[in-house]
Design a protein around this motif. Sequence first.
Motif, PDB file in Angstrom:
ATOM      1  N   ALA A 195      -4.394 -22.821 -26.159  1.00 29.85           N
ATOM      2  CA  ALA A 195      -4.257 -22.924 -27.617  1.00 29.85           C
ATOM      3  C   ALA A 195      -5.604 -22.695 -28.298  1.00 29.85           C
ATOM      4  O   ALA A 195      -5.677 -22.039 -29.353  1.00 29.85           O
ATOM      5  CB  ALA A 195      -3.695 -24.297 -27.996  1.00 29.85           C
ATOM      6  N   ASP A 196      -6.678 -23.242 -27.723  1.00 32.67           N
ATOM      7  CA  ASP A 196      -8.019 -23.014 -28.283  1.00 32.67           C
ATOM      8  C   ASP A 196      -8.370 -21.532 -28.247  1.00 32.67           C
ATOM      9  O   ASP A 196      -8.908 -20.986 -29.216  1.00 32.67           O
ATOM     10  CB  ASP A 196      -9.067 -23.814 -27.497  1.00 32.67           C
ATOM     11  CG  ASP A 196      -8.929 -25.308 -27.714  1.00 32.67           C
ATOM     12  OD1 ASP A 196      -8.299 -25.691 -28.727  1.00 32.67           O
ATOM     13  OD2 ASP A 196      -9.447 -26.079 -26.891  1.00 32.67           O
ATOM     14  N   TRP A 197      -8.078 -20.871 -27.122  1.00 29.46           N
ATOM     15  CA  TRP A 197      -8.338 -19.433 -27.030  1.00 29.46           C
ATOM     16  C   TRP A 197      -7.519 -18.657 -28.061  1.00 29.46           C
ATOM     17  O   TRP A 197      -8.012 -17.700 -28.666  1.00 29.46           O
ATOM     18  CB  TRP A 197      -7.998 -18.935 -25.631  1.00 29.46           C
ATOM     19  CG  TRP A 197      -8.972 -19.366 -24.572  1.00 29.46           C
ATOM     20  CD1 TRP A 197     -10.085 -20.124 -24.750  1.00 29.46           C
ATOM     21  CD2 TRP A 197      -8.903 -19.085 -23.179  1.00 29.46           C
ATOM     22  NE1 TRP A 197     -10.727 -20.338 -23.550  1.00 29.46           N
ATOM     23  CE2 TRP A 197     -10.023 -19.709 -22.563  1.00 29.46           C
ATOM     24  CE3 TRP A 197      -8.029 -18.387 -22.375  1.00 29.46           C
ATOM     25  CZ2 TRP A 197     -10.271 -19.636 -21.198  1.00 29.46           C
ATOM     26  CZ3 TRP A 197      -8.275 -18.314 -21.001  1.00 29.46           C
ATOM     27  CH2 TRP A 197      -9.389 -18.923 -20.437  1.00 29.46           C
ATOM     28  N   ARG A 198      -6.270 -19.096 -28.256  1.00 30.32           N
ATOM     29  CA  ARG A 198      -5.386 -18.402 -29.185  1.00 30.32           C
ATOM     30  C   ARG A 198      -5.920 -18.463 -30.614  1.00 30.32           C
ATOM     31  O   ARG A 198      -5.803 -17.512 -31.373  1.00 30.32           O
ATOM     32  CB  ARG A 198      -3.987 -19.016 -29.082  1.00 30.32           C
ATOM     33  CG  ARG A 198      -2.892 -18.205 -29.750  1.00 30.32           C
ATOM     34  CD  ARG A 198      -1.521 -18.501 -29.152  1.00 30.32           C
ATOM     35  NE  ARG A 198      -1.263 -19.902 -28.948  1.00 30.32           N
ATOM     36  CZ  ARG A 198      -1.113 -20.472 -27.754  1.00 30.32           C
ATOM     37  NH1 ARG A 198      -1.214 -19.762 -26.643  1.00 30.32           N
ATOM     38  NH2 ARG A 198      -0.855 -21.769 -27.637  1.00 30.32           N
ATOM     39  N   SER A 199      -6.500 -19.601 -30.987  1.00 27.90           N
ATOM     40  CA  SER A 199      -6.997 -19.773 -32.355  1.00 27.90           C
ATOM     41  C   SER A 199      -8.385 -19.174 -32.552  1.00 27.90           C
ATOM     42  O   SER A 199      -8.760 -18.861 -33.681  1.00 27.90           O
ATOM     43  CB  SER A 199      -7.018 -21.262 -32.711  1.00 27.90           C
ATOM     44  OG  SER A 199      -7.907 -21.968 -31.853  1.00 27.90           O
ATOM     45  N   ALA A 200      -9.156 -19.021 -31.459  1.00 24.23           N
ATOM     46  CA  ALA A 200     -10.556 -18.608 -31.605  1.00 24.23           C
ATOM     47  C   ALA A 200     -10.815 -17.157 -31.204  1.00 24.23           C
ATOM     48  O   ALA A 200     -11.887 -16.632 -31.505  1.00 24.23           O
ATOM     49  CB  ALA A 200     -11.458 -19.531 -30.776  1.00 24.23           C
ATOM     50  N   THR A 201      -9.855 -16.496 -30.546  1.00 20.14           N
ATOM     51  CA  THR A 201     -10.098 -15.135 -30.066  1.00 20.14           C
ATOM     52  C   THR A 201      -8.921 -14.230 -30.411  1.00 20.14           C
ATOM     53  O   THR A 201      -7.820 -14.697 -30.727  1.00 20.14           O
ATOM     54  CB  THR A 201     -10.294 -15.109 -28.535  1.00 20.14           C
ATOM     55  OG1 THR A 201      -9.055 -15.448 -27.881  1.00 20.14           O
ATOM     56  CG2 THR A 201     -11.370 -16.106 -28.119  1.00 20.14           C
ATOM     57  N   LEU A 202      -9.181 -12.929 -30.291  1.00 20.76           N
ATOM     58  CA  LEU A 202      -8.102 -11.959 -30.440  1.00 20.76           C
ATOM     59  C   LEU A 202      -7.173 -12.004 -29.232  1.00 20.76           C
ATOM     60  O   LEU A 202      -5.990 -11.721 -29.341  1.00 20.76           O
ATOM     61  CB  LEU A 202      -8.692 -10.556 -30.604  1.00 20.76           C
ATOM     62  CG  LEU A 202      -7.721  -9.414 -30.904  1.00 20.76           C
ATOM     63  CD1 LEU A 202      -7.039  -9.640 -32.247  1.00 20.76           C
ATOM     64  CD2 LEU A 202      -8.452  -8.071 -30.902  1.00 20.76           C
ATOM     65  N   GLY A 203      -7.713 -12.387 -28.102  1.00 20.98           N
ATOM     66  CA  GLY A 203      -6.934 -12.519 -26.880  1.00 20.98           C
ATOM     67  C   GLY A 203      -7.861 -12.780 -25.709  1.00 20.98           C
ATOM     68  O   GLY A 203      -8.943 -12.190 -25.623  1.00 20.98           O
ATOM     69  N   ALA A 204      -7.474 -13.700 -24.829  1.00 15.92           N
ATOM     70  CA  ALA A 204      -8.273 -14.019 -23.643  1.00 15.92           C
ATOM     71  C   ALA A 204      -7.320 -14.393 -22.516  1.00 15.92           C
ATOM     72  O   ALA A 204      -6.279 -15.002 -22.749  1.00 15.92           O
ATOM     73  CB  ALA A 204      -9.242 -15.166 -23.928  1.00 15.92           C
ATOM     74  N   PHE A 205      -7.695 -14.007 -21.277  1.00 16.46           N
ATOM     75  CA  PHE A 205      -6.850 -14.363 -20.143  1.00 16.46           C
ATOM     76  C   PHE A 205      -7.681 -14.342 -18.867  1.00 16.46           C
ATOM     77  O   PHE A 205      -8.753 -13.721 -18.802  1.00 16.46           O
ATOM     78  CB  PHE A 205      -5.650 -13.428 -20.016  1.00 16.46           C
ATOM     79  CG  PHE A 205      -5.994 -11.967 -19.870  1.00 16.46           C
ATOM     80  CD1 PHE A 205      -6.164 -11.388 -18.615  1.00 16.46           C
ATOM     81  CD2 PHE A 205      -6.140 -11.157 -20.992  1.00 16.46           C
ATOM     82  CE1 PHE A 205      -6.469 -10.045 -18.480  1.00 16.46           C
ATOM     83  CE2 PHE A 205      -6.445  -9.816 -20.877  1.00 16.46           C
ATOM     84  CZ  PHE A 205      -6.610  -9.255 -19.613  1.00 16.46           C
ATOM     85  N   VAL A 206      -7.180 -15.059 -17.853  1.00 11.10           N
ATOM     86  CA  VAL A 206      -7.822 -15.136 -16.540  1.00 11.10           C
ATOM     87  C   VAL A 206      -6.917 -14.454 -15.524  1.00 11.10           C
ATOM     88  O   VAL A 206      -5.706 -14.692 -15.498  1.00 11.10           O
ATOM     89  CB  VAL A 206      -8.068 -16.599 -16.132  1.00 11.10           C
ATOM     90  CG1 VAL A 206      -8.581 -16.672 -14.697  1.00 11.10           C
ATOM     91  CG2 VAL A 206      -9.064 -17.254 -17.075  1.00 11.10           C
ATOM     92  N   THR A 207      -7.508 -13.598 -14.678  1.00  7.39           N
ATOM     93  CA  THR A 207      -6.763 -12.924 -13.617  1.00  7.39           C
ATOM     94  C   THR A 207      -7.256 -13.398 -12.257  1.00  7.39           C
ATOM     95  O   THR A 207      -8.416 -13.791 -12.103  1.00  7.39           O
ATOM     96  CB  THR A 207      -6.931 -11.396 -13.702  1.00  7.39           C
ATOM     97  OG1 THR A 207      -8.335 -11.073 -13.699  1.00  7.39           O
ATOM     98  CG2 THR A 207      -6.302 -10.860 -14.967  1.00  7.39           C
ATOM     99  N   ASP A 208      -6.336 -13.356 -11.250  1.00  8.39           N
ATOM    100  CA  ASP A 208      -6.742 -13.706  -9.885  1.00  8.39           C
ATOM    101  C   ASP A 208      -7.293 -12.468  -9.194  1.00  8.39           C
ATOM    102  O   ASP A 208      -7.493 -11.417  -9.822  1.00  8.39           O
ATOM    103  CB  ASP A 208      -5.573 -14.319  -9.116  1.00  8.39           C
ATOM    104  CG  ASP A 208      -4.419 -13.329  -8.921  1.00  8.39           C
ATOM    105  OD1 ASP A 208      -4.584 -12.131  -9.227  1.00  8.39           O
ATOM    106  OD2 ASP A 208      -3.348 -13.767  -8.455  1.00  8.39           O
ATOM    107  N   GLY A 209      -7.551 -12.578  -7.905  1.00 12.96           N
ATOM    108  CA  GLY A 209      -8.149 -11.471  -7.176  1.00 12.96           C
ATOM    109  C   GLY A 209      -7.282 -10.236  -7.104  1.00 12.96           C
ATOM    110  O   GLY A 209      -7.786  -9.136  -6.847  1.00 12.96           O
ATOM    111  N   ASP A 210      -5.971 -10.378  -7.337  1.00 10.13           N
ATOM    112  CA  ASP A 210      -5.067  -9.226  -7.322  1.00 10.13           C
ATOM    113  C   ASP A 210      -4.831  -8.657  -8.716  1.00 10.13           C
ATOM    114  O   ASP A 210      -4.015  -7.749  -8.887  1.00 10.13           O
ATOM    115  CB  ASP A 210      -3.719  -9.632  -6.717  1.00 10.13           C
ATOM    116  CG  ASP A 210      -3.845  -9.992  -5.246  1.00 10.13           C
ATOM    117  OD1 ASP A 210      -4.660  -9.351  -4.558  1.00 10.13           O
ATOM    118  OD2 ASP A 210      -3.148 -10.904  -4.793  1.00 10.13           O
TER     119      ASP A 210
END
Length: 562
Positions: free
Chosen positions: A194-209
Amino acid sequence: MQVLRPLWTWISRHTGLVVGGLAVVALSAIALIVIDRFERASALSQTRAVAAGDAEILAGGLRSELDKFSLVPRVLAEDPQVGALLDGTRAEVPRLNRRLEQVARQTGAAAIYLMDADGHTLAASNWNLPTSFVGSNYGFRDYFRDALRAGSATQFALGTVSRRPGLYIAQRVEAAGKTIGVVAVKVEFTELEADWRSATLGAFVTDGDGIVLITSDPAWRFRATRAIDYEARNRQSDLQLYGVARFDRLAEPAGDGQLVSTPLEIGANTILPRGWTINLLVDPAPQVAAAVATGRLALLSVLVAFGLLVGIAILLRRRREARTNALVAERTATLREQLTQANRLATLGQVSAGIGHEIRQPVGAVRVFAETGEKLLAKGMVEEARTNFARIVELADRIGVVTGELLSFSRRGTRAPRVMPIGQAIDGALLLLRDRIERLDIALERPLPGVAAIEVRGEHVRLEQVLVNLLQNALDAAGHAGRVAISVEADGANCRVTVADDGPGVPAGVRETLFHPFATTKDQGIGLGLVISRDIMRELGGDLEYSEGASGACFIMTIPRA
């Protein structure tokens, strides 16, 4: 024809003017293209640089969050109450349920639960909820099997009951060399997303694949950022873990949108998954449009009055650079503050296990003295009981000193410098690191009391943070049974605190970049500790320098005297 003749005559008489005008138009068109491209490239470069810093801040916040939770299962795996329950003392179940519930509430964990060696859940923090894990068997989960085999494990998956995604952190519980169960913590990232949603255009974490796990946009979750080799994957397992057997591709950013990525490097003291990457989506379109508009305005001004515009263009550029520098300075100050706090919290997480020993020992002694005092009172031995109670007061004061130091060290914000003895900061740093110093059997040299009483003008928490960073590095370099020396000397204006070790020293090729961001000689380091420490010292009116010692590394803190 009669109308065109005067025009042709005018052109014939003013050939030079016409050619000059056409040349100006052609040059203006070329200049317009060149300026547009230049301003666009400059704006894109600047936006990407700022976004890289923002991505590192997000990564630092997530690292701190994960480091905090990674300690919970380790501590609980060594808890006597957990061991008693797994050994068959079922009377401990209600007490342990309530305790796990309290720990989950304090840490913000989604669930904490204890399983026996067969995967049956015996106690859980959600014991009184409809979604309780108690009685469920999780022996089929990879994190359970891997923890039994390797001692610790992590796995990101959907909950079998809640169907909410989260990271499972598991730790094997042993007694007398025998595996008796597994304690697990589930971490959900709802508030962080929720913090990322309000503070950025978009953010995400990916695993090694390249599969999206944590994201500001739920529609992106369990999508892939690159092609997946399904021949090497178990689709049934993917369906069970993620709810999908095939991963749709995540669409590329539209228009000028770009992705800025940074590896989520995990510290050596955690059991968290490797290969995670944090990605930040940025849209440089507003900056590009503003830059292009500024360039075209400058070109238009040149066409209107070239001579006058030279001065105006210089003025406009300086003003724009001033605005950019002010924005960069503001962002840099914010980043410095956030990185300093993240560094302090990461350091605090590294030393917190040792601080637990500092607290558990006097607590146990308090209980013994209290029980003895009660017996002495019953026998009428008042003086002996009074002596016991006095010792309890001393031990309580000791606990208060330790917890007070932890609280002071973790506080955020910058306080005004004040007059203080330099020994106060040295004692605080050594208190936080005492357990590690004892475990490594370090030969520690401290300044004499008279020298430690020298008064400086500084800020206790920030000086302590610098000392903790330097001492942590010195302990890493010295190793077991090494030597670390802290010395203090002063002249008329400054006090110098030296931290030296007898380790291998700093390689010659690294010394020039020692205080540059991300320059490090550690496998798990990110190279910000010394940069932050030097910034702190310079903000306090002093400095931090490296000095070549007879053996090992030597760092000198310069602090203004009171």
